[in-house]
Design a protein around this motif. Sequence first.
Motif, mmCIF file in Angstrom:
data_model
loop_
_atom_site.group_PDB
_atom_site.id
_atom_site.type_symbol
_atom_site.label_atom_id
_atom_site.label_comp_id
_atom_site.label_asym_id
_atom_site.label_seq_id
_atom_site.Cartn_x
_atom_site.Cartn_y
_atom_site.Cartn_z
ATOM 1 N N GLY A 1 -5.562 13.592 4.408
ATOM 2 C CA GLY A 1 -4.902 13.173 3.175
ATOM 3 C C GLY A 1 -3.678 12.311 3.394
ATOM 4 N N ARG A 2 -3.382 11.966 4.642
ATOM 5 C CA ARG A 2 -2.186 11.156 4.935
ATOM 6 C C ARG A 2 -2.492 9.662 4.996
ATOM 7 N NH1 ARG A 2 -1.947 15.263 8.601
ATOM 8 N NH2 ARG A 2 -2.534 13.845 10.276
ATOM 9 N N ALA A 3 -3.773 9.301 4.867
ATOM 10 C CA ALA A 3 -4.150 7.886 4.935
ATOM 11 C C ALA A 3 -5.420 7.682 4.119
ATOM 12 C CB ALA A 3 -4.378 7.462 6.396
ATOM 13 N N LEU A 4 -5.790 6.423 3.970
ATOM 14 C CA LEU A 4 -7.019 6.057 3.269
ATOM 15 C C LEU A 4 -7.894 5.240 4.212
ATOM 16 C CD1 LEU A 4 -5.415 4.871 -0.082
ATOM 17 C CD2 LEU A 4 -6.781 6.958 0.207
ATOM 18 N N ARG A 5 -9.189 5.307 3.969
ATOM 19 C CA ARG A 5 -10.131 4.464 4.703
ATOM 20 C C ARG A 5 -11.026 3.771 3.678
ATOM 21 N NH1 ARG A 5 -12.245 8.011 7.997
ATOM 22 N NH2 ARG A 5 -11.187 7.330 9.905
ATOM 23 N N LEU A 6 -11.229 2.467 3.855
ATOM 24 C CA LEU A 6 -12.113 1.731 2.954
ATOM 25 C C LEU A 6 -13.537 2.244 3.117
ATOM 26 C CD1 LEU A 6 -12.353 -0.622 0.936
ATOM 27 C CD2 LEU A 6 -12.789 -2.130 2.901
ATOM 28 N N ALA A 7 -14.147 2.656 2.003
ATOM 29 C CA ALA A 7 -15.479 3.246 2.051
ATOM 30 C C ALA A 7 -16.561 2.336 1.483
ATOM 31 C CB ALA A 7 -15.479 4.578 1.291
ATOM 32 N N ALA A 8 -16.204 1.488 0.549
ATOM 33 C CA ALA A 8 -17.186 0.575 -0.064
ATOM 34 C C ALA A 8 -16.418 -0.515 -0.778
ATOM 35 C CB ALA A 8 -18.088 1.325 -1.045
ATOM 36 N N ARG A 9 -17.098 -1.610 -1.029
ATOM 37 C CA ARG A 9 -16.483 -2.678 -1.826
ATOM 38 C C ARG A 9 -17.574 -3.432 -2.546
ATOM 39 N NH1 ARG A 9 -13.948 -6.279 3.147
ATOM 40 N NH2 ARG A 9 -15.721 -6.080 4.555
ATOM 41 N N ARG B 1 -3.685 9.648 -10.334
ATOM 42 C CA ARG B 1 -2.728 9.538 -9.243
ATOM 43 C C ARG B 1 -2.787 8.135 -8.660
ATOM 44 N NH1 ARG B 1 -3.122 12.472 -3.242
ATOM 45 N NH2 ARG B 1 -1.515 11.159 -2.269
ATOM 46 N N GLU B 2 -1.650 7.620 -8.260
ATOM 47 C CA GLU B 2 -1.601 6.400 -7.455
ATOM 48 C C GLU B 2 -1.377 6.795 -6.006
ATOM 49 O OE1 GLU B 2 0.365 3.711 -11.012
ATOM 50 O OE2 GLU B 2 1.205 3.604 -8.985
ATOM 51 N N TYR B 3 -2.080 6.106 -5.103
ATOM 52 C CA TYR B 3 -2.053 6.458 -3.685
ATOM 53 C C TYR B 3 -1.259 5.413 -2.916
ATOM 54 C CZ TYR B 3 -5.691 9.818 -4.826
ATOM 55 O OH TYR B 3 -6.390 10.871 -5.364
ATOM 56 N N VAL B 4 -0.058 5.784 -2.530
ATOM 57 C CA VAL B 4 0.760 4.890 -1.699
ATOM 58 C C VAL B 4 0.656 5.409 -0.272
ATOM 59 C CG1 VAL B 4 3.023 3.839 -1.403
ATOM 60 C CG2 VAL B 4 2.256 4.526 -3.685
ATOM 61 N N LEU B 5 -0.450 5.095 0.355
ATOM 62 C CA LEU B 5 -0.774 5.597 1.688
ATOM 63 C C LEU B 5 -1.237 4.441 2.556
ATOM 64 C CD1 LEU B 5 -2.900 8.758 0.711
ATOM 65 C CD2 LEU B 5 -0.544 8.748 1.552
ATOM 66 N N PRO B 6 -1.060 4.552 3.858
ATOM 67 C CA PRO B 6 -1.586 3.501 4.734
ATOM 68 C C PRO B 6 -3.112 3.489 4.693
ATOM 69 C CG PRO B 6 -0.771 5.368 6.012
ATOM 70 C CD PRO B 6 -0.355 5.612 4.591
ATOM 71 N N VAL B 7 -3.667 2.292 4.778
ATOM 72 C CA VAL B 7 -5.120 2.139 4.831
ATOM 73 C C VAL B 7 -5.502 1.897 6.284
ATOM 74 C CG1 VAL B 7 -7.109 0.807 4.064
ATOM 75 C CG2 VAL B 7 -5.194 1.210 2.493
ATOM 76 N N ARG B 8 -6.313 2.804 6.824
ATOM 77 C CA ARG B 8 -6.698 2.698 8.239
ATOM 78 C C ARG B 8 -7.475 1.410 8.491
ATOM 79 N NH1 ARG B 8 -7.324 7.830 11.488
ATOM 80 N NH2 ARG B 8 -8.683 6.450 12.649
ATOM 81 N N ALA B 9 -7.248 0.857 9.635
ATOM 82 C CA ALA B 9 -7.878 -0.419 9.971
ATOM 83 C C ALA B 9 -9.318 -0.250 10.432
ATOM 84 C CB ALA B 9 -7.074 -1.115 11.068
ATOM 85 N N ASP B 10 -9.729 1.004 10.681
ATOM 86 C CA ASP B 10 -11.081 1.216 11.214
ATOM 87 C C ASP B 10 -12.076 1.586 10.108
ATOM 88 O OD1 ASP B 10 -9.998 3.649 10.615
ATOM 89 O OD2 ASP B 10 -10.722 4.655 12.418
ATOM 90 N N GLY B 11 -11.837 1.096 8.917
ATOM 91 C CA GLY B 11 -12.734 1.398 7.811
ATOM 92 C C GLY B 11 -13.952 0.504 7.784
ATOM 93 N N LEU B 12 -14.523 0.395 6.606
ATOM 94 C CA LEU B 12 -15.750 -0.371 6.401
ATOM 95 C C LEU B 12 -15.584 -1.826 6.852
ATOM 96 C CD1 LEU B 12 -18.559 -0.108 4.823
ATOM 97 C CD2 LEU B 12 -17.330 -1.229 2.963
ATOM 98 N N THR B 13 -16.605 -2.352 7.522
ATOM 99 C CA THR B 13 -16.577 -3.761 7.919
ATOM 100 C C THR B 13 -17.701 -4.565 7.274
ATOM 101 O OG1 THR B 13 -17.901 -3.249 9.877
ATOM 102 C CG2 THR B 13 -15.495 -3.268 10.135
#
Length: 213
Positions: free
Chosen positions: A135-143, A190-202
């Motif tokens: 819960g301390r970061a986000l990862r891109l899952a889809a776009r 809720r608004e999420y002001v969290l870092p987005v991990r760089a190893d997410g969806l490519t």
Amino acid sequence: MSLTSTASAPASRQTDPATIAAAVTGTCPDGLLRAVRAEVRRGLGWQDTADRVAAALRASLPDPAAILPASLRRGDPAGYQSHLLCAEPDGSFSISAMVWMPGQQTAIHDHVAWCVTGVLRGREYEEIFALADGGRALRLAARNVNPAGAVSGFAPPGDIHRVRNTGDSVAISMHVYGADISRLGSSIRREYVLPVRADGLTAPPRQQANVTA
Ligand SMILES: [Fe+2]
């Protein structure tokens, strides 16, 4: 900015939902309103309701000129705009139209209830995130790239997302919420002001169907 509409600030600064008093500023077509009401009154679960409301909206996407006056269809350089079209008296759902100038975007957020969106004009780019690192970061899952005519419905949990107008013209979309935003001021949980991990969806963005093409 209209006193009876919601202005959402660009980038991560979002209007405090608790401070917004939303009143109806546009028009919801009667046929669409009746169709949404019929689906909501089935009393199904959130995802089923969202799917059925999405089908109703897909069947009768209005022209932006039918729901908003020209002055509200231009957008506002201060940030994307949310205009309330109707709120069901029993509080079970409400419908709004959003107007985005090129480059305007939401904060990363999720919602208090199910939501259905339909793009009426322009193109919207949506990123969907998952919580990571406990819960301390986000990862891109889809776009997704949603052109005019694209309709989608979703229900919490798992609806953390951000929407941006990546086109070169004003985008307008219609939103149906399973909540009364005339009272809540916003459907945002809720608004999420969290870092987005760089190893997410490519993978490249998925192109949503344009049902009006
Ligand atoms: Fe949203």
